[in-house]
Scaffold this active site. Structure first.
Site, short mmCIF file in Angstrom:
data_model
loop_
_atom_site.label_atom_id
_atom_site.label_comp_id
_atom_site.label_asym_id
_atom_site.label_seq_id
_atom_site.Cartn_x
_atom_site.Cartn_y
_atom_site.Cartn_z
N SER A 71 -11.64 0.07 2.26
CA SER A 71 -11.11 -0.73 4.01
C SER A 71 -10.32 1.23 4.45
O SER A 71 -9.44 1.43 3.66
CB SER A 71 -9.74 -1.92 3.57
N ARG A 110 0.72 -1.47 -0.47
CA ARG A 110 0.33 -0.09 -0.16
C ARG A 110 0.66 1.25 -0.32
O ARG A 110 0.59 2.03 0.98
CB ARG A 110 -1.37 -0.28 1.30
N GLU A 134 -4.99 4.28 5.57
CA GLU A 134 -4.80 3.96 4.37
C GLU A 134 -5.63 5.23 4.24
O GLU A 134 -5.50 5.44 2.45
CB GLU A 134 -5.91 2.64 3.19
#
Length: 315
Positions: free
Chosen positions: A237, A188, A307
């Site tokens: 998410s 990520r 995130e």
């Protein structure tokens, strides 16, 4: 809100919106106005627009607005909006490879995908051509530009292993071609040349069974619908999975499923989703993210890393 074509330069062909409310551009359905929002006609139009910006103008790129929390006061700068534009996908026979590709991949196909193309569109396009390896993208609620910027992934797949080359642009409007080796992709996160944004990428995919690829996409989407609060305003998410564990498990173990703060709620269906029940503000969502971080750290000793990117002023 006011609408204009161009910024006083007759050569511009895109659409400029002034004081544009951003709630309808984000998957959380929150966010105050942007000073300016520009939707370019194509890459060259975007280059012309960027070349005319003031050097100190705050600048941000906006695709589908997932993994993004825009403050209630908005953004005091210019947003480049790529949804519905910069979204072409073309296929090319892959007869030559860079140093990152082996000779055994001669039968592969290169897809040239612009940054505004949705990940779901890309997955469907590839599967219909009988190309495999991009099926996981069907479950990512964003554009390729966002997927490139964060090495988005799902169901064991990640974006950057597919990448051969990218095209980037800087705030002066200069366009560059860069090899995959110019970037480092991890979980990520992606690092590369500073001050550049992704315009497009060449993705190399192997030939396979079209029907099997489309069936896998359907299976993955069914699994997503069964386990995630699809259809409710969220960002996907919220937190990265820590090494060897899952953020959703840690949040649930801390007793936070269903926890509400104003109009924001930790989803009872999937604990790593925060949903807007209808009247949430960006401030409430941000406060609930902070609350979850603190509670999980007290319970497990692990500080979850979001995130989500925050844009604008948050007190």
């Amino acid at each position: 809100m006011s609408t204009s074509t161009g910024t006083g330069t007759s050569s511009l062909r895109g659409t400029l919106l002034l004081d544009e409310p951003l709630g309808r551009y984000t998957s959380w359905r929150v966010g105050g106005p942007a000073k300016r929002l520009y939707r370019p006609a194509d890459q060259q139009d975007l280059a012309c627009f960027l070349a005319g910006l003031e050097a100190d103008e705050p600048l941000f790129w906006l695709g589908l607005g997932s993994n993004l929390l825009i403050s209630d006061t908005g953004f005091p700068g210019t947003l480049i909006h790529t949804q519905g534009c910069l979204n072409t996908i073309t296929a090319h026979s892959d007869t030559q490879h860079s140093e990152t590709r082996g000779s055994g991949e001669a039968a592969a196909t290169t897809l040239r995908v612009e940054a505004g193309a949705s990940c779901a569109k890309l997955a469907r396009f590839a599967s219909r051509l009988g190309l495999v390896g991009a099926e996981f993208l069907a479950g990512i609620p964003g554009t390729l530009g966002g997927a490139l910027a964060m090495n988005a992934g799902a169901w064991g797949g990640e974006t950057w292993p597919l990448v051969e080359r990218v095209r980037t642009i800087d705030r002066e409007g200069q366009i560059r071609e860069r090899a995959r080796s110019a970037f480092r992709a991890g979980y990520r996160q992606v690092t590369g040349p500073e001050g550049e944004w992704f315009l497009s990428a060449d993705l190399v995919l192997a030939p396979g069974d079209s029907e099997a690829a489309q069936a896998r996409i359907r299976t993955l989407l069914d699994q997503r619908a069964a386990t995630q609060p699809i259809g409710l305003p969220s960002c996907g998410s919220v937190f990265r999975n820590p090494p060897g564990d899952h953020a959703a498990r840690l949040i649930e173990a801390a007793g936070l499923k269903g926890r509400r703060l104003g109009g924001a709620e930790v989803s009872p269906k999937h604990a790593n989703f925060i949903i807007n029940l209808g009247e949430a503000t960006a401030r409430e969502i941000a406060a609930l993210i902070d609350l979850v971080q603190d509670a999980v750290e007290r319970h497990s000793g692990i500080r979850l890393q979001p995130e989500v990117r925050r844009l604008g002023a948050f007190s």
